[in-house]
Design an enzyme around this catalytic site. Structure first.
Site, short mmCIF file in Angstrom:
data_model
loop_
_atom_site.label_atom_id
_atom_site.label_comp_id
_atom_site.label_asym_id
_atom_site.label_seq_id
_atom_site.Cartn_x
_atom_site.Cartn_y
_atom_site.Cartn_z
N LYS A 14 26.43 44.85 45.49
CA LYS A 14 27.25 45.39 44.40
C LYS A 14 28.28 44.35 43.94
CE LYS A 14 28.60 48.86 47.03
NZ LYS A 14 27.85 48.82 48.29
N ARG A 89 32.30 56.91 46.10
CA ARG A 89 31.53 56.90 47.34
C ARG A 89 31.37 58.29 47.93
NH1 ARG A 89 32.57 51.18 48.73
NH2 ARG A 89 31.24 50.55 50.43
N ARG A 128 26.84 37.31 56.48
CA ARG A 128 28.15 37.15 55.84
C ARG A 128 29.26 37.15 56.88
NH1 ARG A 128 30.07 41.41 51.38
NH2 ARG A 128 30.25 42.76 53.19
N ARG A 134 35.20 39.10 58.05
CA ARG A 134 35.46 40.53 57.83
C ARG A 134 35.12 41.31 59.10
NH1 ARG A 134 33.28 42.80 52.10
NH2 ARG A 134 33.07 44.66 53.40
N ARG A 146 28.60 52.03 59.10
CA ARG A 146 28.80 52.01 57.65
C ARG A 146 27.57 52.60 56.94
NH1 ARG A 146 30.17 45.88 56.70
NH2 ARG A 146 30.29 46.46 54.50
#
Ligand code: B4P
Length: 190
Positions: A14, A89, A128, A134, A146
């Site tokens: 996204k 969401r 990532r 993160r 998640r």
């Protein structure tokens, strides 16, 4: 006004596709994930509270993100349109967004959903996580949490837009440029 919802599970691309869409269509990018991470890096109270949830892969409360989006809409009154990235969401967030846009005589043009398999999502986010630092990309357990949050609370949002005949699904696996071409085709046909 062109108002797009970019939809998909964590790591679907996204944010990646939003960056390209902003340039091509001159839209204002509203990413609730980016806004929350900015609050965290500024050390605000909202950021401190959100971080505890985000680090575990849990969604932040609806009223928090709805308030953030409402403020951003108010501070971008002259925008040609918006890309909503990672928002709504939950169905409650989708209903609130419709209300906010209606009060500005506007509406969502289309939800564009990026379809990506769970194994590809896991690979992308772990990759990532090696560079981004993160905490929510750090290990497979948090990523699985998640994806579970997505399946339980976020996936039903697709039905909300299907019922309004505003839903379009795109294959989110392949080169970033090819996926961007598919998204652009949908937008150009609106
Ligand atoms: P977000 O920041 O929205 O992030 P995301 O879902 O992880 O990622 P995205 O789909 O944007 O993937 P990206 O392009 O980065 O959310 C983080 C957290 O914030 C949530 O878990 C939640 O706690 C909180 N939150 C945010 N919004 C909320 C809301 N509305 N309500 C409640 N809580 C909220 O791509 C991922 C990786 O894949 C990148 O490394 C990218 O380079 C790579 N990639 C992209 N496209 C690719 C392709 N085609 N091929 C290969 N790799 C690709």
């Amino acid at each position: 006004m062109l108002n797009l919802v970019l939809f998909g599970p964590p790591g679907a691309g996204k944010g990646t596709q939003s960056q390209k869409l902003i340039d091509k269509y001159n839209l204002v990018h509203l990413s609730t994930g980016d806004i929350l991470r900015a609050e965290i890096s500024q050390g605000t109270q909202l950021g401190t509270e959100a971080k505890q949830l985000m680090d575990q892969g849990i969604l932040v409360p609806d009223e928090v993100v709805i308030g953030m989006i409402s403020n951003k809409l108010d501070s971008n009154k002259d925008a040609a349109g918006f890309i909503f990235d990672g928002f709504p969401r939950t169905v409650a967030q989708a209903e609130a967004l419709d209300g906010l846009l209606k009060s500005k005589n506007s509406e969502i043009s289309c939800m564009i959903a990026l379809e990506v398999s769970n194994s590809e999502l896991l690979n992308r986010l772990l990759l990532r996580g090696k560079d981004s630092g993160r905490p929510d990309d750090a290990n497979a357990e948090i990523i699985a949490r998640r994806i579970e949050e997505y399946n339980n609370k976020t996936a039903p949002v697709a039905n909300y837009y299907k019922a309004q005949d505003k839903f379009c699904s795109i294959n989110g696996i392949g080169s970033i440029d090819d996926i961007f071409t598919s998204i652009s085709t949908v937008i150009n046909d609106l």
